[in-house]
Design a protein around this motif. Structure first.
Motif, PDB file in Angstrom:
ATOM      1  N   VAL A  21      37.807 -17.359  -0.584  1.00  0.00           N
ATOM      2  CA  VAL A  21      38.918 -18.209  -0.022  1.00  0.00           C
ATOM      3  C   VAL A  21      40.194 -17.953  -0.208  1.00  0.00           C
ATOM      4  O   VAL A  21      41.371 -18.177   0.284  1.00  0.00           O
ATOM      5  N   ALA A  22      40.371 -18.551  -1.705  1.00  0.00           N
ATOM      6  CA  ALA A  22      42.043 -19.100  -2.427  1.00  0.00           C
ATOM      7  C   ALA A  22      42.248 -17.955  -2.227  1.00  0.00           C
ATOM      8  O   ALA A  22      43.528 -17.654  -2.622  1.00  0.00           O
ATOM      9  N   ALA A  23      41.737 -16.951  -2.663  1.00  0.00           N
ATOM     10  CA  ALA A  23      42.357 -15.082  -2.416  1.00  0.00           C
ATOM     11  C   ALA A  23      42.965 -14.306  -1.169  1.00  0.00           C
ATOM     12  O   ALA A  23      44.018 -14.531  -1.340  1.00  0.00           O
ATOM     13  N   MET A  24      42.168 -15.352  -0.292  1.00  0.00           N
ATOM     14  CA  MET A  24      42.619 -14.310   1.148  1.00  0.00           C
ATOM     15  C   MET A  24      44.194 -15.421   1.527  1.00  0.00           C
ATOM     16  O   MET A  24      45.160 -14.981   1.615  1.00  0.00           O
ATOM     17  N   GLY A  25      43.767 -16.745   0.776  1.00  0.00           N
ATOM     18  CA  GLY A  25      45.158 -17.869   1.616  1.00  0.00           C
ATOM     19  C   GLY A  25      46.090 -17.236   0.791  1.00  0.00           C
ATOM     20  O   GLY A  25      47.145 -16.303   1.038  1.00  0.00           O
ATOM     21  N   GLU A  26      45.912 -16.531  -0.776  1.00  0.00           N
ATOM     22  CA  GLU A  26      46.837 -16.703  -1.532  1.00  0.00           C
ATOM     23  C   GLU A  26      47.296 -15.306  -1.119  1.00  0.00           C
ATOM     24  O   GLU A  26      48.157 -14.160  -0.642  1.00  0.00           O
ATOM     25  N   ALA A  27      46.629 -14.260  -0.875  1.00  0.00           N
ATOM     26  CA  ALA A  27      47.212 -12.869  -0.316  1.00  0.00           C
ATOM     27  C   ALA A  27      47.820 -13.369   1.025  1.00  0.00           C
ATOM     28  O   ALA A  27      48.935 -11.747   1.275  1.00  0.00           O
ATOM     29  N   PHE A  28      47.710 -14.137   1.726  1.00  0.00           N
ATOM     30  CA  PHE A  28      48.096 -14.596   3.395  1.00  0.00           C
ATOM     31  C   PHE A  28      49.775 -14.189   3.018  1.00  0.00           C
ATOM     32  O   PHE A  28      50.497 -14.149   3.257  1.00  0.00           O
ATOM     33  N   HIS A  29      49.587 -15.836   1.791  1.00  0.00           N
ATOM     34  CA  HIS A  29      51.275 -16.149   1.528  1.00  0.00           C
ATOM     35  C   HIS A  29      51.984 -15.143   0.707  1.00  0.00           C
ATOM     36  O   HIS A  29      53.333 -14.677   1.124  1.00  0.00           O
ATOM     37  N   ARG A  30      51.816 -13.927  -0.061  1.00  0.00           N
ATOM     38  CA  ARG A  30      52.302 -12.671  -0.389  1.00  0.00           C
ATOM     39  C   ARG A  30      52.554 -11.989   0.747  1.00  0.00           C
ATOM     40  O   ARG A  30      53.852 -11.629   0.459  1.00  0.00           O
ATOM     41  N   ALA A  31      51.958 -11.446   1.248  1.00  0.00           N
ATOM     42  CA  ALA A  31      52.391 -11.157   2.762  1.00  0.00           C
ATOM     43  C   ALA A  31      53.615 -11.261   3.226  1.00  0.00           C
ATOM     44  O   ALA A  31      54.435 -10.865   3.815  1.00  0.00           O
ATOM     45  N   VAL A  32      53.321 -13.013   3.600  1.00  0.00           N
ATOM     46  CA  VAL A  32      55.015 -13.985   4.529  1.00  0.00           C
ATOM     47  C   VAL A  32      55.919 -13.433   3.342  1.00  0.00           C
ATOM     48  O   VAL A  32      57.015 -13.332   3.659  1.00  0.00           O
ATOM     49  N   ASP A  33      55.644 -13.931   2.464  1.00  0.00           N
ATOM     50  CA  ASP A  33      56.718 -14.053   1.554  1.00  0.00           C
ATOM     51  C   ASP A  33      57.557 -12.260   1.345  1.00  0.00           C
ATOM     52  O   ASP A  33      58.889 -12.443   0.790  1.00  0.00           O
ATOM     53  N   ALA A  34      56.941 -11.358   0.738  1.00  0.00           N
ATOM     54  CA  ALA A  34      57.241 -10.329   1.025  1.00  0.00           C
ATOM     55  C   ALA A  34      58.068  -9.628   2.107  1.00  0.00           C
ATOM     56  O   ALA A  34      58.838  -9.134   1.797  1.00  0.00           O
ATOM     57  N   GLY A  35      57.761 -11.020   3.546  1.00  0.00           N
ATOM     58  CA  GLY A  35      58.457  -9.883   4.358  1.00  0.00           C
ATOM     59  C   GLY A  35      59.466 -10.830   4.865  1.00  0.00           C
ATOM     60  O   GLY A  35      60.518 -11.080   4.732  1.00  0.00           O
ATOM     61  N   ARG A  36      59.636 -12.050   3.568  1.00  0.00           N
ATOM     62  CA  ARG A  36      60.839 -13.145   4.027  1.00  0.00           C
ATOM     63  C   ARG A  36      61.578 -13.026   2.706  1.00  0.00           C
ATOM     64  O   ARG A  36      62.501 -13.626   2.923  1.00  0.00           O
ATOM     65  N   GLY A  37      60.894 -12.429   1.502  1.00  0.00           N
ATOM     66  CA  GLY A  37      61.913 -12.728   0.331  1.00  0.00           C
ATOM     67  C   GLY A  37      61.675 -14.609   0.156  1.00  0.00           C
ATOM     68  O   GLY A  37      60.828 -15.195   0.453  1.00  0.00           O
ATOM     69  N   VAL A  38      62.311 -14.672  -0.973  1.00  0.00           N
ATOM     70  CA  VAL A  38      62.472 -16.045  -2.068  1.00  0.00           C
ATOM     71  C   VAL A  38      63.206 -16.893  -0.785  1.00  0.00           C
ATOM     72  O   VAL A  38      64.318 -17.310  -1.567  1.00  0.00           O
ATOM     73  N   THR A  39      63.020 -17.920   0.291  1.00  0.00           N
ATOM     74  CA  THR A  39      63.642 -18.308   1.454  1.00  0.00           C
ATOM     75  C   THR A  39      62.831 -19.653   1.464  1.00  0.00           C
ATOM     76  O   THR A  39      61.772 -19.989   0.968  1.00  0.00           O
ATOM     77  N   GLY A  40      64.022 -20.515   2.852  1.00  0.00           N
ATOM     78  CA  GLY A  40      63.053 -21.281   2.990  1.00  0.00           C
ATOM     79  C   GLY A  40      63.146 -22.699   2.153  1.00  0.00           C
ATOM     80  O   GLY A  40      64.238 -22.762   1.244  1.00  0.00           O
ATOM     81  N   THR A  41      62.060 -23.842   2.065  1.00  0.00           N
ATOM     82  CA  THR A  41      62.280 -24.929   1.157  1.00  0.00           C
ATOM     83  C   THR A  41      60.745 -24.528   0.578  1.00  0.00           C
ATOM     84  O   THR A  41      60.119 -24.993   0.304  1.00  0.00           O
ATOM     85  N   LEU A  42      61.207 -25.235  -0.431  1.00  0.00           N
ATOM     86  CA  LEU A  42      60.773 -26.020  -1.829  1.00  0.00           C
ATOM     87  C   LEU A  42      60.906 -26.677  -2.623  1.00  0.00           C
ATOM     88  O   LEU A  42      61.856 -27.658  -2.539  1.00  0.00           O
TER      89      LEU A  42
END
Length: 294
Positions: free
Chosen positions: A73-94
């Motif tokens: 489950v953790a790996a699936m979550g990380e894979a999803f976040h990586r896919a989103v990040d790859a599409g958006r780059g390091v943007t948004g709010t931290l």
């Protein structure tokens, strides 16, 4: 195939071992939790939990199932976040936070370098309180926290601060006649306690139940904040093991700090929720490490 809600319900109950708290976390009824678990047990063909009126425990099959599922489950979550990040780059709010004034300079250097590297990502900074550090990471109001190790159930990066330990005592305490003390003195004096919400592993490290030789450590009163804990020390209600930097950031005429000569160092660094390991978080941890070489 398992449905997502079935996996989430099972892993939450495996973590909480309490139907009521599981229902509260998932915002569903306890009846719904029970229904999902019974359905899973029928599919598996064996009990996943043993239940009594007071206790819920994982069966050996349930424990193995949880151990197998959790990293997937953790790996699936990380894979999803990586896919989103790859599409958006390091943007948004931290959203980053620090716990304790001594961690603020480390955090600010990290923010400065991260912002220089990723100008399209907005960084929000705030000071965390002892009582809300874990809940802030769990509810997403904090992405990365600079805090002390150990921190149960969270991912941690390289230690950015390492410091010796000291014992905070009242200014008129007999121990002030000593140049340094041993961890064994904890058995002779009540030890002020951290708030109940503080993680168990952290409390075992800072305010152990026994000394290295096995002598029991008496528990003193608990404080809700670090300043309140030091006030309890000043009132003579107990002693408190702290980091040596406390002397600099919390100087008080009514509290003395004595080096503990046989204690391991305290380490502090970035802490985050494992399922929130986004590109933003990874890049911030990298910036924090680069900006604070030891």
């Amino acid at each position: 195939m398992l449905e997502r809600y079935e996996v989430e319900t099972f892993l939450t109950l495996a973590d909480e071992l309490h139907f009521g708290r599981t229902a509260e976390r998932l915002r569903i009824s306890t009846g719904r939790v029970s229904h999902v678990i019974k359905k899973l047990e029928r599919q598996v063909g064996a009990p996943l939990f043993t239940r009594t009126s007071r206790v819920v425990r994982l069966t050996p099959i349930g424990r193995q199932f949880a151990d197998d599922l959790a990293p997937l489950v953790a790996a699936m979550g990380e894979a999803f976040h990586r896919a989103v990040d790859a599409g958006r780059g390091v943007t948004g709010t931290l959203r980053v936070a620090f716990l304790g004034e001594w961690t603020a300079p480390v955090l600010l250097r990290a923010v400065s370098l991260f912002t220089e590297r990723h100008p399209d990502c907005r960084v929000e900074v705030h000071e965390a309180q002892l009582a809300t550090t874990r809940s802030g990471l769990l509810d997403g109001s904090t992405d990365v926290l600079i805090a002390s190790y150990p921190f149960d159930g969270m991912a941690t990066g390289p230690a950015l601060i390492r410091e010796g330990r000291a014992l905070a005592v009242a200014a008129d305490h007999p121990l002030t006649q000593e140049l340094s003390v041993s961890l064994e003195v904890l058995a002779d004096h009540p030890v002020v306690q951290y708030p109940a919400v503080t993680s168990a592993e952290f409390k075992r490290d800072r305010t152990p139940e026994r000394t290295p030789s096995g002598r029991p450590v008496p528990k003193g009163p608990a404080g809700n904040t670090f300043s309140e804990m030091l006030s309890l020390v000043a009132l003579g209600r107990g002693v408190l093991p702290v980091g040596e930097h406390t002397r600099r950031y919390y100087p008080r005429p009514d509290v003395a700090y004595l080096p503990i000569h046989d204690a391991p160092p305290i380490e502090r660094g970035p802490v985050w929720l494992p399922t929130n390991t986004t590109a933003r978080v990874r890049e911030f941890v990298r910036a924090a490490t680069d900006a604070n070489p030891r």
